[in-house]
Enzyme design. Structure first.
Site, short mmCIF file in Angstrom:
data_model
loop_
_atom_site.label_atom_id
_atom_site.label_comp_id
_atom_site.label_asym_id
_atom_site.label_seq_id
_atom_site.Cartn_x
_atom_site.Cartn_y
_atom_site.Cartn_z
N ARG A 1 8.19 -2.94 -1.22
CA ARG A 1 7.60 -1.79 -0.33
C ARG A 1 8.15 -2.22 1.08
NH1 ARG A 1 2.30 -1.27 2.88
NH2 ARG A 1 2.59 0.88 3.86
N HIS B 1 5.97 3.45 9.40
CA HIS B 1 4.97 2.43 9.55
C HIS B 1 4.82 1.98 11.03
CE1 HIS B 1 3.36 -1.03 6.90
NE2 HIS B 1 3.35 -1.20 8.31
N GLU C 1 -1.20 4.01 7.21
CA GLU C 1 -2.60 3.75 7.96
C GLU C 1 -2.86 4.67 9.15
OE1 GLU C 1 -2.93 -0.54 8.89
OE2 GLU C 1 -3.35 -0.95 6.75
N ASN D 1 -4.50 0.33 1.33
CA ASN D 1 -4.31 -1.03 1.86
C ASN D 1 -5.64 -1.77 2.05
OD1 ASN D 1 -1.77 -0.26 1.98
ND2 ASN D 1 -1.69 -0.18 4.29
N TYR E 1 -8.33 -5.09 2.40
CA TYR E 1 -8.36 -6.65 2.84
C TYR E 1 -9.71 -7.06 2.69
CZ TYR E 1 -3.57 -6.12 4.46
OH TYR E 1 -2.38 -5.93 4.50
N GLU F 1 -1.12 -2.69 -0.02
CA GLU F 1 -1.30 -3.76 0.76
C GLU F 1 -2.62 -4.65 0.40
OE1 GLU F 1 -1.13 -3.54 5.06
OE2 GLU F 1 0.51 -2.27 4.96
N GLU G 1 2.68 -9.95 13.48
CA GLU G 1 1.26 -9.30 13.09
C GLU G 1 0.60 -8.81 14.66
OE1 GLU G 1 0.24 -7.73 10.53
OE2 GLU G 1 1.05 -8.91 8.93
#
Ligand code: NAG
Ligand code: NAG
Ligand code: NAG
Ligand code: NAG
Ligand code: NAG
Length: 507
Positions: A113, A159, A205, A340, A342, A415, A466
């Site tokens: 990706r 993105h 996102e 995605n 987490y 993700e 990040e």
């Protein structure tokens, strides 16, 4: 990924002990071979790793590109970002893509990706401003290199990052005019790369961009001043324009390219699980409302043509309206959904909007700031190396939820991964192996229960910038050694993933 450093949970002795106990029991269960093997997934299931151009390539101006909005804000506010000095080079993926594809090949993934940098292709964001041939060539080279190594590119069109020039000219995604520029950019990508790229996602996102940047005003120089009154509009406008961009791109692809190129197109959304803080009806309702405000915000228009009713009621005229034509265009405009995932959070009813903080939506009358539920229990276990709660069931639950509520669509887990922020030796990341294993297990369980999951991507391939946390989370399966010419070194998790993907035994 998250634009902010990891959520700041309060450390408690209790959760640390739970974490240690957990690691021991995890090791035991690994031995009992109770986890699914590669072979228990379909052979055409995509197992991959993810990245984004902005977070690894470096120097958007190199080879004639233009500046992106993120590079711009980091340069102007270095004090807010860990590792701001590394932004101009990132990990030099732009220069070292051939070597990086070798590393991906070592992992044994069948998909990668990646995203394309709009400003590398169109420096001022528009066709009129000219196409950057070097930028076009870079992605041609990267895509060809991937395919030559048996790795399918899975491409995100936007993105987080887009040209500064578009921001300056029209105010970015706040302005409906963006649709026209975005469409031109998409058409160029489909024409140029669509013969080889079979999986497109329009954006990554959008809810995170809307909430973080436009509702809470993080990393936004000209944020709407609504953080005190908690009555914000821009977040809804931005997301609305993202949705119209998405639907426009899908229509364009379907009308002019899909028949000959035979790819598919979808959207990547962020999901945080919501579990009621207590069994009181108002907390149960709060958790459901957060599902609508977070997932329904995108999925209701995509599957049913309009925003969730509860959002229309609570947000009122700050929520933009779709025209009849737009509703028609948006409904059904995704071949698949990218999720995605987490972690998950407790949802507690909070009637007073001035008490809603953190990263929550001020309009949802709910807060996720509780670390423990009413009985004093956390969600899942707290991992000492990531500082985060690990809750694979949240992934399973959302997959089932989407299947049931949104017509059982094709889904990719685009993700899933964990930071390694408190890990004394980033190369030994057993906690990441545990995390990935359990989430692959949750994915398999969902598939066994009829969810059409088509692929799973670890975030991320290489240590990646990040945002405010810089490289401090060591997110990659590959460590990048900043003290040794950005050497890429496979971590324990890279070796584990390789073995997992190679193994043929199954059950
Ligand atoms: C797992 O099994 C291997 C070989 O059977 C053994 O050497 C190892 O100690 C076991 N690990 C745990 C944590 O039980
Ligand atoms: C949107 O962009 C156009 C130029 O294309 C400009 O005339 C208009 O003022 C912008 N609208 C907003 C709300 O910024
Ligand atoms: C909401 O909370 C604020 C302070 O936290 C308080 O000043 C205000 O009166 C409260 N409003 C209502 C309607 O309870
Ligand atoms: C795998 O997932 C299923 C379904 O969520 C769960 O019941 C099971 O405990 C998980 N297995 C392990 C070893 O974590
Ligand atoms: C890199 O070098 C700096 C300065 O010499 C040192 O502080 C840091 O710990 C080193 N980092 C690693 C990962 O070795």
């Amino acid at each position: 990924m998250k634009m902010l450093s990891s959520l700041k949970f309060i450390l408690t002795i209790l959760s640390i002990i739970r974490g240690v106990e957990y690691h021991i029991s995890f090791k035991r269960s690994q031995n009992s071979s109770s986890f699914p093997k590669r072979a228990s997934f379909p052979s055409d299931f995509l197992f991959g790793v993810g990245s984004s151009s902005l977070q690894i390539e470096g120097d958007s101006l190199e080879g004639g590109g233009g500046k992106g909005v993120w590079e711009d804000i980091v340069e102007r506010h270095k004090e807010r970002f860990v590792d701001a000095d590394k932004v101009s080079t990132m990990i030099e993926h732009y220069k070292r893509y051939k070597e990086d594809v070798k590393h991906l090949k070592y992992l044994g993934v069948n998909s990668y990706r990646m995203s394309i940098s709009w400003s590398r292709i169109l420096p001022d964001g528009t066709l009129k401003g000219g196409i950057n041939k070097e930028g076009i060539k870079f992605y041609n080279n990267l895509i060809n290199e991937l395919l030559a190594n048996g790795i399918e590119p899975f491409v995100t069109i936007v993105h987080f990052d887009y040209p500064v020039a578009i921001q300056q000219k029209i105010g970015g995604f706040l302005n409906h005019t963006i649709v026209k520029y975005y469409k031109d950019y998409c058409k160029l990508l489909f024409k140029t790369y669509g013969d080889r790229v079979k999986h497109w996602t329009t954006t990554n996102e959008p809810q995170v961009v809307a909430i973080y940047k436009y509702m809470h005003g993080y990393d936004n120089d000209a944020a709407e001043p609504c953080q005190d009154t908690k009555i914000c509009s821009q977040a809804y406008t931005v997301l609305h324009n993202f949705l119209i961009c998405h639907a426009t791109a899908t229509h364009l692809y379907r009308q002019q390219f899909q028949e000959t190129q035979r790819g598919d197109i979808g959207i990547v959304i962020s999901y945080q699980g919501f579990v009621p803080y207590s069994s009181k009806p108002e907390d149960v309702a709060a958790a459901q409302r957060l599902m609508d405000f977070w997932l329904g915000w995108i999925l209701e228009p995509l599957f049913y043509g309009d925003y969730p009713q509860i959002m229309r009621k609570l947000v009122g005229n700050r929520l933009p309206k779709f025209t009849k034509k737009e509703k028609h265009m948006i409904k059904g405009s995704a071949d698949f959904i990218g999720i995605n995932y987490y972690t998950s959070q407790f949802a507690r009813y909070e009637p007073n909007r001035t008490n809603i903080n953190g990263l929550d939506n001020f309009d949802a009358l709910a807060t996720t700031s509780e670390e423990f539920n009413i009985e004093g229990k956390p969600l899942g276990h707290k991992d000492q190396y990531s500082g985060r709660y690990v809750y694979p069931k949240g992934l399973y639950d959302v997959l089932i939820f989407i299947k049931e509520k949104y017509q059982n669509p094709n889904i990719y887990i685009t993700e899933n991964g964990t930071p390694s922020s408190n890990n004394p030796n980033p190369l030994i990341d057993d906690h990441r192996i545990a995390y990935i294993t359990e989430h692959i297990n949750a994915t398999k369980a969902a598939i066994d229960n009829g969810v059409k999951v088509r692929g799973y991507f670890v975030w991320t391939a290489f240590d990646t910038f990040e945002f405010e946390a810089g490289y401090s989370g060591h997110w990659g399966l590959y460590h990048v050694d900043f003290n040794n010419s950005l050497k890429r070194i496979p971590k324990a998790s890279a070796k584990w993933y390789r073995n997992f993907l190679k193994s043929n035994g199954g059950h």
